[in-house]
Write a protein that holds these residues in place. Structure first.
Motif, mmCIF file in Angstrom:
data_model
loop_
_atom_site.group_PDB
_atom_site.id
_atom_site.type_symbol
_atom_site.label_atom_id
_atom_site.label_comp_id
_atom_site.label_asym_id
_atom_site.label_seq_id
_atom_site.Cartn_x
_atom_site.Cartn_y
_atom_site.Cartn_z
ATOM 1 N N UNK A 77 60.661 45.665 -12.439
ATOM 2 C CA UNK A 77 59.226 45.951 -12.485
ATOM 3 C C UNK A 77 58.591 45.573 -11.151
ATOM 4 N N UNK A 78 59.031 46.201 -10.049
ATOM 5 C CA UNK A 78 58.502 45.827 -8.731
ATOM 6 C C UNK A 78 57.012 46.120 -8.603
ATOM 7 N N UNK A 79 56.506 47.012 -9.453
ATOM 8 C CA UNK A 79 55.099 47.384 -9.392
ATOM 9 C C UNK A 79 54.200 46.357 -10.091
ATOM 10 N N UNK A 80 54.794 45.438 -10.854
ATOM 11 C CA UNK A 80 54.011 44.536 -11.691
ATOM 12 C C UNK A 80 53.672 43.234 -10.974
ATOM 13 N N UNK A 81 52.500 42.732 -11.283
ATOM 14 C CA UNK A 81 52.143 41.372 -10.877
ATOM 15 C C UNK A 81 52.695 40.431 -11.941
ATOM 16 N N UNK A 82 53.392 39.372 -11.518
ATOM 17 C CA UNK A 82 53.997 38.433 -12.458
ATOM 18 C C UNK A 82 53.137 37.177 -12.552
ATOM 19 N N UNK A 83 52.797 36.832 -13.765
ATOM 20 C CA UNK A 83 52.029 35.615 -14.040
ATOM 21 C C UNK A 83 52.854 34.734 -14.959
ATOM 22 N N UNK A 84 53.019 33.482 -14.606
ATOM 23 C CA UNK A 84 53.686 32.522 -15.482
ATOM 24 C C UNK A 84 52.619 31.566 -16.002
ATOM 25 N N UNK A 85 52.568 31.419 -17.317
ATOM 26 C CA UNK A 85 51.511 30.604 -17.910
ATOM 27 C C UNK A 85 52.064 29.704 -19.002
ATOM 28 N N UNK A 86 51.332 28.629 -19.289
ATOM 29 C CA UNK A 86 51.763 27.685 -20.309
ATOM 30 C C UNK A 86 51.927 26.285 -19.754
ATOM 31 N N UNK A 87 52.306 25.351 -20.616
ATOM 32 C CA UNK A 87 52.345 23.931 -20.275
ATOM 33 C C UNK A 87 53.191 23.634 -19.050
ATOM 34 N N UNK A 89 54.112 25.622 -16.578
ATOM 35 C CA UNK A 89 53.900 26.437 -15.379
ATOM 36 C C UNK A 89 53.340 25.639 -14.204
ATOM 37 N N UNK A 90 52.236 24.880 -14.365
ATOM 38 C CA UNK A 90 51.664 24.183 -13.204
ATOM 39 C C UNK A 90 52.612 23.181 -12.563
ATOM 40 N N UNK A 91 53.364 22.434 -13.376
ATOM 41 C CA UNK A 91 54.214 21.382 -12.816
ATOM 42 C C UNK A 91 55.442 21.945 -12.097
ATOM 43 N N UNK A 92 55.726 23.234 -12.305
ATOM 44 C CA UNK A 92 56.877 23.868 -11.647
ATOM 45 C C UNK A 92 56.446 25.058 -10.788
ATOM 46 N N UNK A 93 55.194 25.048 -10.330
ATOM 47 C CA UNK A 93 54.648 26.235 -9.691
ATOM 48 C C UNK A 93 55.364 26.615 -8.395
ATOM 49 N N UNK A 94 55.770 25.660 -7.586
ATOM 50 C CA UNK A 94 56.430 25.999 -6.326
ATOM 51 C C UNK A 94 57.728 26.763 -6.579
ATOM 52 N N UNK A 95 58.501 26.290 -7.531
ATOM 53 C CA UNK A 95 59.773 26.933 -7.856
ATOM 54 C C UNK A 95 59.550 28.305 -8.491
ATOM 55 N N UNK A 96 58.555 28.410 -9.347
ATOM 56 C CA UNK A 96 58.251 29.694 -9.995
ATOM 57 C C UNK A 96 57.785 30.727 -8.979
ATOM 58 N N UNK A 97 57.029 30.293 -7.987
ATOM 59 C CA UNK A 97 56.588 31.224 -6.937
ATOM 60 C C UNK A 97 57.775 31.712 -6.111
ATOM 61 N N UNK A 98 58.731 30.825 -5.864
ATOM 62 C CA UNK A 98 59.932 31.238 -5.134
ATOM 63 C C UNK A 98 60.679 32.340 -5.878
ATOM 64 N N UNK A 99 60.595 32.319 -7.209
ATOM 65 C CA UNK A 99 61.300 33.304 -8.029
ATOM 66 C C UNK A 99 60.474 34.565 -8.305
ATOM 67 N N UNK A 100 59.272 34.633 -7.730
ATOM 68 C CA UNK A 100 58.514 35.877 -7.841
ATOM 69 C C UNK A 100 57.193 35.804 -8.552
ATOM 70 N N UNK A 101 56.811 34.642 -9.088
ATOM 71 C CA UNK A 101 55.529 34.541 -9.778
ATOM 72 C C UNK A 101 54.378 34.625 -8.780
#
Length: 462
Positions: A77-87, A89-101
């Motif tokens: 889904x290269x056309x999609x914006x990826x959002x990670x949400x929930x308990x 998400x904030x504490x792991x945001x750097x790693x999640x952004x590296x994976x595409x969030x």
């Protein structure tokens, strides 16, 4: 706009964290698909049409799986914006952004998720990147669960006679007023607590009962953070569906402070209470800032027994302060209380997880006990100063896993761990009797736990 919401895993529950935002997004005019990877495959055809993909991470295991999922979402889904949400998400945001969030949402995330969808639909920003951790009072509407798998595909209630019931999952509140140092809720909510309107809870339960639920599992971090609100919810539940039973999670200190309400919980259909006891060593309980002592735990167990409600205690059995004799003391206390059948074997192997931002770092000298954050485990690794304790934890973990795989009785697995712990402490294990094991209690078919490693099956099932 096409939106896909994904839940990697939530302890066998049909996720409120998909059903609630799906309702709000559909009400705003969006087309929303939901995927629960605990019981479904990752649908690549749905991803190909999505403009926004939201990945819900309610717990540690879900986040571990999400990190694997994000790469495939990005690919298909290269056309999609990826959002990670929930308990988590904030504490792991750097790693999640590296994976595409692109966006990270925590706290009461629904308003920010709704606003993000609106901006994307209007084309105001091609790929808005943001981190939002906010705690507004959310104007929830009735969650929409029609796009989720049937309740029969999730964890079910197992009664002592072996019969089962279909389980629904509801939330009456989120966040927590307390600041237990090891709890993953604390770094995000920091003592904040939000209720969900009683009518929304009632409507959600009504829909799940219509879908076959005969038991409701309340997922609130602590059902008695707002005892008045909780009691009104269960009174309404019992008045409308007197045959429907339920369970909830309540702190030991709340069980004692509000023990006058336990009889009403029983009368309205409460079968069992999960409570994070964590330890019976008062020193460890002070380190964790649990707000109760060993004697409080014993008193709460007695109060629930008197009320006719089963106690399902959970533990963090291995911490940097656990000793071999201390672990043995935990087992002996559970046997003395006749609670062996009340505890899933996995609980005897749980090892303290130290997530990013943990309040454990407020303890003097604690940082010296742990290593730098490890993205592979989503936590700060630690080794016990006594390697024999770490070796015991590994042995207990293997024993518990084997017992679960072979579907052994809890008492049989406990007996094996009991003997193992005594040998490790250089002692002869005294015999156990039926009185030590206690009676089997109602339980969910998928054990509750704070954190655990995802299995290989979970990691490849999507």
């Amino acid at each position: 706009m096409n939106i896909v919401l994904i839940s990697p895993y939530e302890i066998g529950r049909q996720p409120f964290g998909l059903a609630a935002p799906a309702a709000l997004l559909r009400h705003a005019g969006h087309a929303v698909d939901c995927l629960d990877l605990s019981v479904q495959k990752l649908d690549l055809a749905r991803l190909a049409q999505a403009r926004l993909v939201g990945v819900y991470v309610a717990m540690h295991t879900a986040t571990r799986i999400a990190l694997e999922v994000l790469a495939r979402v990005r690919e298909h889904a290269p056309q999609a914006h990826i959002c990670v949400y929930g308990l988590y998400a904030p504490m792991n945001q750097a790693l999640l952004r590296e994976r595409g969030a692109g966006s990270i949402l925590g706290g009461e995330f629904e308003p920010a998720l709704l606003a993000l969808a609106g901006r994307l639909q209007r084309g105001e920003c091609e790929a808005p990147a943001e981190t939002v951790v906010d705690f507004p009072k959310v104007a929830f509407i009735t969650p929409e669960r029609c796009a989720l798998p049937a309740l029969s595909r999730y964890a079910h209630l197992v009664l002592p006679d072996g019969t089962t019931r279909t389980v629904g999952f509801a939330e009456a509140s989120r966040g927590c007023k307390h600041l237990c140092r090891h709890c993953p809720v604390v770094p995000v909510y920091q003592g904040k607590f939000r209720i969900i309107a009683r009518q929304v809870v009632a409507d959600d339960i009504r829909n799940q009962v219509a879908a076959g639920a005969a038991h409701i599992s309340f997922g609130d971090p602590d059902f008695f953070n707002g005892p008045g609100h909780a009691l009104k919810v269960v009174r309404a539940l019992h008045a409308e569906f007197p045959q429907v039973t339920y369970d909830a999670t309540i702190k030991i200190e709340h069980l004692l402070r509000h023990r006058a309400h336990l009889a009403e919980l029983k009368e309205t259909g409460c079968l069992f209470i999960t409570s994070a006891v964590e330890a019976v060593d008062d020193r460890i309980l002070r380190y964790l800032d649990k707000g109760h002592t060993r004697e409080h735990f014993i008193a709460a167990a007695g109060a629930l027994r008197q009320a006719g409600i089963a106690l399902a205690p959970t533990f963090v059995a291995f911490t940097p302060w656990t000793t071999r004799r201390g672990y043995l003391d935990l087992l002996r206390q559970i046997a003395a209380l006749g609670l062996v059948e009340s505890v899933p074997p996995v609980q005897w192997s749980i090892r303290l997880l130290v997530p990013a931002g943990s309040y454990l770092f407020n303890l003097p000298g604690f940082r010296e006990r742990v290593r730098d954050f490890d993205p592979a485990t989503l936590g700060h690794p630690w080794k016990h100063r006594d390697p024999r304790v770490d070796a015991l934890q590994k042995s207990v973990s293997q024993c518990a896993a084997q017992g679960e795989q072979e579907e052994r009785p809890r008492s049989e697995t406990f007996t094996e761990i009991w003997q193992l712990a005594h040998r490790t402490a250089g002692q002869t294990a005294p015999p156990l009797t039926a009185a030590h094991f206690g009676e089997a209690i109602p339980r969910l078919s998928e054990p509750w736990y704070c954190c655990a490693e995802p299995t290989e099956q979970q990691l490849v099932s999507f």
